[in-house]
Design a protein around this motif. Structure first.
Motif, PDB file in Angstrom:
ATOM      1  N   ASP A 195      41.270  26.088  57.931  1.00 45.58           N
ATOM      2  CA  ASP A 195      42.582  25.497  57.673  1.00 45.58           C
ATOM      3  C   ASP A 195      42.953  25.568  56.197  1.00 45.58           C
ATOM      4  O   ASP A 195      44.112  25.797  55.844  1.00 45.58           O
ATOM      5  CB  ASP A 195      42.611  24.044  58.152  1.00 45.58           C
ATOM      6  N   HIS A 224      42.190  30.330  64.853  1.00 40.74           N
ATOM      7  CA  HIS A 224      42.722  29.124  64.219  1.00 40.74           C
ATOM      8  C   HIS A 224      44.134  29.367  63.689  1.00 40.74           C
ATOM      9  O   HIS A 224      45.034  28.538  63.881  1.00 40.74           O
ATOM     10  CB  HIS A 224      41.809  28.681  63.073  1.00 40.74           C
ATOM     11  N   THR A 228      47.077  27.276  65.555  1.00 38.19           N
ATOM     12  CA  THR A 228      47.554  26.153  64.740  1.00 38.19           C
ATOM     13  C   THR A 228      48.900  26.441  64.090  1.00 38.19           C
ATOM     14  O   THR A 228      49.760  25.552  64.004  1.00 38.19           O
ATOM     15  CB  THR A 228      46.521  25.813  63.647  1.00 38.19           C
ATOM     16  N   TYR A 229      49.106  27.674  63.646  1.00 30.49           N
ATOM     17  CA  TYR A 229      50.305  27.994  62.865  1.00 30.49           C
ATOM     18  C   TYR A 229      51.148  29.115  63.464  1.00 30.49           C
ATOM     19  O   TYR A 229      52.090  29.583  62.823  1.00 30.49           O
ATOM     20  CB  TYR A 229      49.901  28.358  61.430  1.00 30.49           C
TER      21      TYR A 229
END
Length: 436
Positions: A195, A224, A228-229
């Motif tokens: 992250d 990830h 997540t994004y």
């Protein structure tokens, strides 16, 4: 009749000549004789046969000792971290025996019958690489030696995150400046590392950004960033075993529409543009002579205001991992560690503006200690998945590396670069607050 000398009796003069003091750990030899240090010991080095001495005679220093350990002729019984640190504290600084010690080693080997033909290196040792250094073919062979050991073996060592790079041990409310927090789980620490990289690259600022993950491993960073994004990710690796499992993990997570895993060398990418590039634990395989090409290639793949995050082990002054070293033979053939200053200069020469440098070396020490614990806790399973020799290689190299990060002999740096547009604009935030 006179007393027949034991193996310990034969070794004592050699140890005094080599170390100049009592050994820092206990020794037990194949005839049952022992040498114990005064004041206690963190463990015992069990020398199981004269072949251990033969390995050292034919390859003095860490390579011979490593061969003896990997072959099972030497065991470390105790806390491996404390034992290696104790041995390190008494070893000669230049890792070579003096004339007196070398002569005594020869005499001990002759007396114990260890001067015959050199024993075969354990099969886990890499064969000498062929071809010109850091060509695509030679790099592929070196990567295969290290990463195509078996996905199940790596899953056991690395844990559920399947991430083979330094984690970041911080709590959710930590600003990242309080040091590594050993109470954080390895899985959470790897998630925090991914992250942090996403935030440094600006992925939260705009969903759907196109990310290239160089040396994508088993796909954890790509997954990830996509989940997540909302990033659209291309991950490249030259390890077939990694690519196969990464594709399966991506599919199982329902992310196939967002992530493209390619079995490809980064030098084969042409004519594509990305908003951001992550390179995590791959740069160590590039080499100093190829660093300019590496950064120029990645620079050409980025749009204006695009960012590169280069996460790599470093060494003050730089160092080539010698083919005569344990790590060079067993772990990272052709590996090179660059000085962080040289990396910054290479980035700048390729057209990047360096915007942030962060050291995470203490975090890598914690990461390695967790990997060693995973391996030791499931030792029998690890041996069945790979081999006893391979498990021994990983235990020794990871424990020794942890000590290197703890004492500063090794570093780990994340370096963030950006490509300014024609007017010098970078789109970078004014402070680090954006990524913590």
């Amino acid at each position: 009749m006179g007393h027949k000398p034991t193996v310990a009796d034969t070794f004592r003069p050699l140890m005094r000549a080599a170390l100049g003091s009592q050994p820092a750990v206990g020794f037990e030899f194949w005839d049952g004789s022992t040498i114990q240090p005064e004041g206690g010991s963190p463990g015992t080095m069990r020398v199981r046969s004269k072949d251990a001495l033969s390995h050292l005679v034919w390859a003095p220093g860490e390579l011979g000792l490593g061969r003896a350990f990997v072959s099972g002729n030497v065991d470390l019984d105790g806390d491996i971290f404390k034992m290696l640190r104790s041995l390190q504290s008494t070893a000669p600084r230049d890792a070579r025996l003096g004339v007196d010690a070398a002569w005594k080693a020869f005499g001990a080997a002759r007396q114990l019958g260890a001067l015959g033909r050199p024993p075969e290196p354990p099969p886990e040792e890499a064969r000498p690489p062929r071809g010109r250094l850091h060509t695509k073919g030679r790099d592929a062979a070196a990567i295969s030696h290290h990463y195509d050991v078996g996905n199940d073996f790596y899953r056991l060592v690395l844990g559920p995150s399947m991430t083979y790079s330094c984690a970041r041990f911080v709590t959710a409310d930590d600003d990242g400046h309080g040091g590594a927090n050993a109470t954080v789980s390895l899985e959470d620490a790897q998630r925090a590392k991914h992250d942090l990289i996403c935030r440094k690259l600006g992925l939260p600022e705009q969903r759907g950004m196109r990310l290239l993950d160089v040396g994508c491993g088993w796909g954890s960073m790509a997954m990830h960033a996509a989940s997540t994004y909302g990033a659209q990710v291309v991950g490249v690796t030259i390890s077939r075993a990694q690519a196969d499992l990464a594709r399966k993990r991506v599919a199982d997570a329902g992310l196939s529409a967002s992530i493209d895993i390619r079995l490809s060398d980064y030098r084969e990418l042409r004519g594509e543009q990305f908003d951001a590039i992550s390179s995590i634990g791959m740069f160590e395989h590039v080499g100093a002579k190829r660093a300019a090409e590496y950064f120029e290639t990645l620079r050409a793949l980025l749009r204006p205001e695009g960012r590169l995050l280069n996460h790599a082990i470093s060494s003050a002054g730089g160092s080539t991992i010698s083919g005569r070293s344990f790590v060079g033979r067993y772990v990272f053939p052709d590996g090179e560690l660059l000085d962080v200053g040289e990396v910054a200069l290479a980035m700048e020469r390729a057209g990047f503006e360096v915007r942030d440098v962060e050291s995470l070396r203490e975090h890598y020490a914690l990461t390695l200690r967790q990997w060693v614990a995973n391996l030791e806790d499931a030792w029998d399973q690890a041996v069945s998945l790979a081999s006893e020799g391979r498990a021994r290689v990983w235990r020794l190299y990871m424990a020794a590396s942890a000590l290197g990060f703890e004492d500063g002999g090794l570093g780990l740096h994340q370096m963030l670069g950006v490509v300014p547009d024609t007017h010098g604009n970078t789109g970078m935030p004014g402070t680090r607050r954006a990524w913590g």
